[in-house]
Design a protein around this motif. Structure first.
Motif, PDB file in Angstrom:
ATOM      1  N   SER A   1      34.046  10.921 -22.334  1.00  0.00           N
ATOM      2  CA  SER A   1      33.025  11.412 -21.417  1.00  0.00           C
ATOM      3  C   SER A   1      31.690  10.758 -21.761  1.00  0.00           C
ATOM      4  CB  SER A   1      32.921  12.923 -21.525  1.00  0.00           C
ATOM      5  OG  SER A   1      31.917  13.397 -20.681  1.00  0.00           O
ATOM      6  N   ASP A   2      30.956  10.378 -20.746  1.00  0.00           N
ATOM      7  CA  ASP A   2      29.655   9.712 -20.905  1.00  0.00           C
ATOM      8  C   ASP A   2      28.581  10.780 -21.105  1.00  0.00           C
ATOM      9  OD1 ASP A   2      27.382   8.161 -20.786  1.00  0.00           O
ATOM     10  OD2 ASP A   2      27.649   7.550 -18.705  1.00  0.00           O
ATOM     11  N   LEU A   3      27.950  10.792 -22.268  1.00  0.00           N
ATOM     12  CA  LEU A   3      26.900  11.768 -22.560  1.00  0.00           C
ATOM     13  C   LEU A   3      25.511  11.129 -22.604  1.00  0.00           C
ATOM     14  CD1 LEU A   3      28.718  13.783 -25.366  1.00  0.00           C
ATOM     15  CD2 LEU A   3      28.562  14.325 -22.930  1.00  0.00           C
ATOM     16  N   SER A   4      25.455   9.815 -22.400  1.00  0.00           N
ATOM     17  CA  SER A   4      24.178   9.096 -22.485  1.00  0.00           C
ATOM     18  C   SER A   4      23.627   8.807 -21.100  1.00  0.00           C
ATOM     19  CB  SER A   4      24.360   7.777 -23.231  1.00  0.00           C
ATOM     20  OG  SER A   4      24.797   8.024 -24.544  1.00  0.00           O
ATOM     21  N   ALA A   5      22.320   9.035 -20.954  1.00  0.00           N
ATOM     22  CA  ALA A   5      21.642   8.739 -19.691  1.00  0.00           C
ATOM     23  C   ALA A   5      21.409   7.235 -19.571  1.00  0.00           C
ATOM     24  CB  ALA A   5      20.309   9.484 -19.641  1.00  0.00           C
ATOM     25  N   PRO A   6      21.209   6.729 -18.352  1.00  0.00           N
ATOM     26  CA  PRO A   6      20.899   5.317 -18.172  1.00  0.00           C
ATOM     27  C   PRO A   6      19.625   4.932 -18.944  1.00  0.00           C
ATOM     28  CG  PRO A   6      21.432   6.327 -16.073  1.00  0.00           C
ATOM     29  CD  PRO A   6      21.313   7.437 -17.080  1.00  0.00           C
ATOM     30  N   VAL A   7      19.554   3.660 -19.343  1.00  0.00           N
ATOM     31  CA  VAL A   7      18.424   3.147 -20.123  1.00  0.00           C
ATOM     32  C   VAL A   7      17.779   2.002 -19.355  1.00  0.00           C
ATOM     33  CG1 VAL A   7      17.770   2.019 -22.281  1.00  0.00           C
ATOM     34  CG2 VAL A   7      19.538   3.784 -22.298  1.00  0.00           C
ATOM     35  N   ALA A   8      16.449   2.032 -19.249  1.00  0.00           N
ATOM     36  CA  ALA A   8      15.714   0.934 -18.610  1.00  0.00           C
ATOM     37  C   ALA A   8      15.691  -0.247 -19.563  1.00  0.00           C
ATOM     38  CB  ALA A   8      14.299   1.372 -18.269  1.00  0.00           C
ATOM     39  N   PRO A  23       4.369  -4.596  -3.356  1.00  0.00           N
ATOM     40  CA  PRO A  23       4.704  -3.733  -4.496  1.00  0.00           C
ATOM     41  C   PRO A  23       6.202  -3.574  -4.737  1.00  0.00           C
ATOM     42  CG  PRO A  23       3.025  -2.695  -3.137  1.00  0.00           C
ATOM     43  CD  PRO A  23       3.514  -3.910  -2.391  1.00  0.00           C
ATOM     44  N   SER A  24       7.018  -3.806  -3.717  1.00  0.00           N
ATOM     45  CA  SER A  24       8.467  -3.687  -3.922  1.00  0.00           C
ATOM     46  C   SER A  24       9.002  -4.802  -4.823  1.00  0.00           C
ATOM     47  CB  SER A  24       9.209  -3.659  -2.587  1.00  0.00           C
ATOM     48  OG  SER A  24       9.098  -4.906  -1.932  1.00  0.00           O
ATOM     49  N   SER A  25       8.176  -5.828  -5.071  1.00  0.00           N
ATOM     50  CA  SER A  25       8.606  -6.905  -5.976  1.00  0.00           C
ATOM     51  C   SER A  25       8.584  -6.455  -7.438  1.00  0.00           C
ATOM     52  CB  SER A  25       7.726  -8.147  -5.791  1.00  0.00           C
ATOM     53  OG  SER A  25       6.403  -7.882  -6.233  1.00  0.00           O
ATOM     54  N   VAL A  26       7.920  -5.335  -7.729  1.00  0.00           N
ATOM     55  CA  VAL A  26       7.924  -4.772  -9.080  1.00  0.00           C
ATOM     56  C   VAL A  26       9.214  -3.972  -9.220  1.00  0.00           C
ATOM     57  CG1 VAL A  26       6.751  -3.241 -10.705  1.00  0.00           C
ATOM     58  CG2 VAL A  26       5.405  -4.640  -9.116  1.00  0.00           C
ATOM     59  N   THR A  27      10.072  -4.382 -10.142  1.00  0.00           N
ATOM     60  CA  THR A  27      11.370  -3.734 -10.275  1.00  0.00           C
ATOM     61  C   THR A  27      11.662  -3.370 -11.724  1.00  0.00           C
ATOM     62  OG1 THR A  27      12.490  -5.852 -10.525  1.00  0.00           O
ATOM     63  CG2 THR A  27      12.357  -4.956  -8.298  1.00  0.00           C
ATOM     64  N   VAL A  28      12.555  -2.429 -11.889  1.00  0.00           N
ATOM     65  CA  VAL A  28      13.064  -2.032 -13.192  1.00  0.00           C
ATOM     66  C   VAL A  28      14.583  -2.006 -13.079  1.00  0.00           C
ATOM     67  CG1 VAL A  28      13.181  -0.169 -14.900  1.00  0.00           C
ATOM     68  CG2 VAL A  28      11.022  -0.675 -13.779  1.00  0.00           C
ATOM     69  N   HIS A  29      15.257  -2.525 -14.088  1.00  0.00           N
ATOM     70  CA  HIS A  29      16.712  -2.524 -14.114  1.00  0.00           C
ATOM     71  C   HIS A  29      17.194  -1.547 -15.179  1.00  0.00           C
ATOM     72  CE1 HIS A  29      15.539  -6.411 -12.385  1.00  0.00           C
ATOM     73  NE2 HIS A  29      16.561  -6.178 -11.582  1.00  0.00           N
ATOM     74  N   PHE A  30      18.282  -0.900 -14.898  1.00  0.00           N
ATOM     75  CA  PHE A  30      18.858   0.087 -15.811  1.00  0.00           C
ATOM     76  C   PHE A  30      20.261  -0.333 -16.207  1.00  0.00           C
ATOM     77  CE2 PHE A  30      15.584   2.399 -13.600  1.00  0.00           C
ATOM     78  CZ  PHE A  30      15.096   3.305 -14.522  1.00  0.00           C
ATOM     79  N   THR A  31      20.674   0.108 -17.377  1.00  0.00           N
ATOM     80  CA  THR A  31      22.041  -0.077 -17.836  1.00  0.00           C
ATOM     81  C   THR A  31      22.560   1.274 -18.311  1.00  0.00           C
ATOM     82  OG1 THR A  31      23.482  -1.396 -19.268  1.00  0.00           O
ATOM     83  CG2 THR A  31      21.383  -0.678 -20.204  1.00  0.00           C
ATOM     84  N   ASP A  32      23.876   1.388 -18.415  1.00  0.00           N
ATOM     85  CA  ASP A  32      24.485   2.641 -18.843  1.00  0.00           C
ATOM     86  C   ASP A  32      25.708   2.320 -19.688  1.00  0.00           C
ATOM     87  OD1 ASP A  32      24.485   5.605 -18.577  1.00  0.00           O
ATOM     88  OD2 ASP A  32      26.447   5.247 -17.697  1.00  0.00           O
ATOM     89  N   ASP A  33      26.070   3.217 -20.583  1.00  0.00           N
ATOM     90  CA  ASP A  33      27.227   3.012 -21.458  1.00  0.00           C
ATOM     91  C   ASP A  33      28.510   2.742 -20.679  1.00  0.00           C
ATOM     92  OD1 ASP A  33      25.626   3.409 -23.647  1.00  0.00           O
ATOM     93  OD2 ASP A  33      26.302   5.456 -24.028  1.00  0.00           O
ATOM     94  N   CYS A  34      28.646   3.356 -19.536  1.00  0.00           N
ATOM     95  CA  CYS A  34      29.895   3.258 -18.773  1.00  0.00           C
ATOM     96  C   CYS A  34      29.734   2.443 -17.493  1.00  0.00           C
ATOM     97  CB  CYS A  34      30.402   4.659 -18.451  1.00  0.00           C
ATOM     98  SG  CYS A  34      30.851   5.588 -19.918  1.00  0.00           S
ATOM     99  N   GLY A  35      28.850   1.466 -17.496  1.00  0.00           N
ATOM    100  CA  GLY A  35      28.643   0.636 -16.313  1.00  0.00           C
ATOM    101  C   GLY A  35      27.270   0.863 -15.725  1.00  0.00           C
ATOM    102  N   PRO A  36      27.015   0.265 -14.581  1.00  0.00           N
ATOM    103  CA  PRO A  36      25.700   0.431 -13.961  1.00  0.00           C
ATOM    104  C   PRO A  36      25.496   1.853 -13.462  1.00  0.00           C
ATOM    105  CG  PRO A  36      27.166  -0.775 -12.508  1.00  0.00           C
ATOM    106  CD  PRO A  36      27.903  -0.587 -13.805  1.00  0.00           C
ATOM    107  N   PRO A  37      24.254   2.320 -13.401  1.00  0.00           N
ATOM    108  CA  PRO A  37      23.986   3.656 -12.845  1.00  0.00           C
ATOM    109  C   PRO A  37      24.500   3.752 -11.417  1.00  0.00           C
ATOM    110  CG  PRO A  37      22.039   2.779 -13.911  1.00  0.00           C
ATOM    111  CD  PRO A  37      23.044   1.663 -13.863  1.00  0.00           C
TER     112      PRO A  37
END
Length: 92
Positions: A1-8, A23-37
């Protein structure tokens, strides 16, 4: 079971852009233990419209197991260009 939240992975808490930049050109990418959010929601709130305006942006990333990460970012919008004269009459 995935207990970790996504990380920027490329989050910057405050950025400054030119007023002619989307302003939409400013982006943040996230990763997660079990794949993309599973979802990333973006909410913008424009503060002080005019010469020294900024956007308070909230990113909310949720993974498939319901773990959530929320981040707030300030996007300063500045006019860096000096005024330019147009339609200047010729010397007489």
């Amino acid at each position: 079971s995935d207990l970790s939240a996504p990380v920027a992975i490329d989050f910057v808490p405050e950025v400054t852009i030119s007023c002619d930049t989307d302003p939409s050109s400013v982006t943040v990418h996230f990763t997660d233990d079990c794949g993309p959010p599973a979802s990333i929601e973006i909410s913008d709130f424009l503060v002080c419209p005019g010469c020294h305006e900024f956007i308070l942006r909230t990113y909310t990333a949720t993974d498939e197991c319901g773990n959530v990460t929320s981040l707030e970012q300030i996007i300063n919008i500045r006019d860096f260009d000096a005024p330019v004269f147009s339609d200047v009459p010729a010397d007489i």
